[in-house]
Motif scaffolding. Structure first.
Motif, PDB file in Angstrom:
ATOM      1  N   MET A   1      17.747   3.783   2.161  1.00  0.00           N
ATOM      2  CA  MET A   1      16.504   3.859   1.381  1.00  0.00           C
ATOM      3  C   MET A   1      15.307   3.946   2.326  1.00  0.00           C
ATOM      4  N   ILE A   2      14.447   4.921   2.106  1.00  0.00           N
ATOM      5  CA  ILE A   2      13.277   5.108   2.954  1.00  0.00           C
ATOM      6  C   ILE A   2      12.197   4.089   2.609  1.00  0.00           C
ATOM      7  N   ASP A   3      11.620   3.478   3.637  1.00  0.00           N
ATOM      8  CA  ASP A   3      10.380   2.719   3.451  1.00  0.00           C
ATOM      9  C   ASP A   3       9.262   3.752   3.543  1.00  0.00           C
ATOM     10  N   TYR A   4       8.811   4.231   2.390  1.00  0.00           N
ATOM     11  CA  TYR A   4       7.903   5.369   2.383  1.00  0.00           C
ATOM     12  C   TYR A   4       6.575   5.069   3.073  1.00  0.00           C
ATOM     13  N   ILE A   5       6.072   3.857   2.920  1.00  0.00           N
ATOM     14  CA  ILE A   5       4.783   3.524   3.535  1.00  0.00           C
ATOM     15  C   ILE A   5       4.891   3.582   5.056  1.00  0.00           C
ATOM     16  N   GLU A   6       5.900   2.915   5.588  1.00  0.00           N
ATOM     17  CA  GLU A   6       6.081   2.882   7.049  1.00  0.00           C
ATOM     18  C   GLU A   6       6.425   4.259   7.597  1.00  0.00           C
ATOM     19  N   LYS A   7       7.370   4.945   6.938  1.00  0.00           N
ATOM     20  CA  LYS A   7       7.824   6.242   7.439  1.00  0.00           C
ATOM     21  C   LYS A   7       6.715   7.294   7.371  1.00  0.00           C
ATOM     22  N   THR A   8       5.980   7.288   6.279  1.00  0.00           N
ATOM     23  CA  THR A   8       4.887   8.254   6.134  1.00  0.00           C
ATOM     24  C   THR A   8       3.821   8.032   7.196  1.00  0.00           C
ATOM     25  N   GLU A   9       3.545   6.771   7.509  1.00  0.00           N
ATOM     26  CA  GLU A   9       2.545   6.480   8.533  1.00  0.00           C
ATOM     27  C   GLU A   9       3.018   6.941   9.914  1.00  0.00           C
ATOM     28  N   GLU A  10       4.299   6.773  10.219  1.00  0.00           N
ATOM     29  CA  GLU A  10       4.844   7.256  11.495  1.00  0.00           C
ATOM     30  C   GLU A  10       4.675   8.776  11.601  1.00  0.00           C
ATOM     31  N   ILE A  11       5.007   9.455  10.521  1.00  0.00           N
ATOM     32  CA  ILE A  11       4.929  10.915  10.508  1.00  0.00           C
ATOM     33  C   ILE A  11       3.471  11.375  10.566  1.00  0.00           C
ATOM     34  N   ARG A  12       2.600  10.670   9.865  1.00  0.00           N
ATOM     35  CA  ARG A  12       1.172  11.008   9.892  1.00  0.00           C
ATOM     36  C   ARG A  12       0.621  10.895  11.310  1.00  0.00           C
ATOM     37  N   GLN A  13       0.953   9.811  11.992  1.00  0.00           N
ATOM     38  CA  GLN A  13       0.444   9.613  13.349  1.00  0.00           C
ATOM     39  C   GLN A  13       0.984  10.675  14.303  1.00  0.00           C
ATOM     40  N   PHE A  14       2.261  11.027  14.153  1.00  0.00           N
ATOM     41  CA  PHE A  14       2.839  12.067  15.004  1.00  0.00           C
ATOM     42  C   PHE A  14       2.130  13.398  14.758  1.00  0.00           C
ATOM     43  N   THR A  15       1.944  13.734  13.475  1.00  0.00           N
ATOM     44  CA  THR A  15       1.276  14.983  13.135  1.00  0.00           C
ATOM     45  C   THR A  15      -0.132  15.011  13.717  1.00  0.00           C
ATOM     46  N   MET A  16      -0.874  13.938  13.525  1.00  0.00           N
ATOM     47  CA  MET A  16      -2.249  13.878  14.015  1.00  0.00           C
ATOM     48  C   MET A  16      -2.309  14.062  15.529  1.00  0.00           C
TER      49      MET A  16
END
Length: 202
Positions: A1-16
């Motif tokens: 199960m994905i922790d959407y808040i944590e995972k999305t923030e990791e991906i957002r920071q990488f993208t940025m």
């Protein structure tokens, strides 16, 4: 199960950190638009936002890196893509999501991998991301009136309308269309039409 808040923030920071500022801002708008579409059409908006924020994470990578990453998904790379490696940035991003960020949801991976040109038989999340990338508020044609018209349609009607619009744009400007893209557009032009539509514009 994905922790959407944590995972999305990791991906957002990488993208940025890995794309230029304007592309990051585009990614945020796509994420917000995709999440809105997911809410409207009964999908998980958390998936939509995550896919949107990461869809262009590899767009500013070198051609060699894009090709190397895309090869890791096990699918063929056609000559058209070798000539235009930027077309592979979605596939590269899907590989990154799976290998680096441990995102295994097949709908998210399909959506990100195919957000540029779409595919025949795409899932609803892929439709949402494909459309969000084309109609987010930063796009020149995407006025409030334009988006209101589209959001009054069903998801498949919106897809048909935007595909038709994009296809006509490519033809008008004599832009070469990738073989797979042409097949996909022609498929949906035939098979996805508004109820009672006779083939004209929606």
């Amino acid at each position: 199960m994905i922790d959407y808040i944590e995972k999305t923030e990791e991906i957002r920071q990488f993208t940025m950190a890995h794309v230029k500022k304007s592309r990051y801002e585009h990614s945020v708008r796509v994420a917000e638009t995709c999440a809105r579409m997911c809410r409207q059409y009964g999908l998980d908006s958390r998936k939509g936002y995550l896919a949107g924020i990461g869809h262009d994470m590899c767009k500013d990578f070198s051609d060699d890196d894009l090709i190397a990453l895309a090869r890791r998904d096990g699918k063929a790379i056609i000559e058209f893509e070798i000539k235009k490696p930027a077309l592979l940035h979605g596939r590269a991003a899907a590989v990154m999501l799976k290998d680096k960020f441990k995102v295994y949801d097949p709908e998210i991976l399909e959506a990100v991998a195919n957000h540029t040109s779409g595919i025949i038989g795409m899932c609803d999340l892929t439709k949402c991301l494909f459309l969000a990338d084309k109609i987010e508020p930063g796009r020149p044609q995407s006025t409030e009136e334009y988006r209101a018209r589209l959001f009054a349609l069903t998801l498949d009607e919106m897809l048909y309308s935007v595909l038709e619009e994009n296809y006509e744009y490519l033809l008008k400007h004599n832009i070469e269309i990738a073989p797979g893209t042409r097949e996909m557009i022609e498929y949906y032009m035939v098979d996805i039409k508004a109820p009672g539509d006779s083939g004209g514009k929606l």
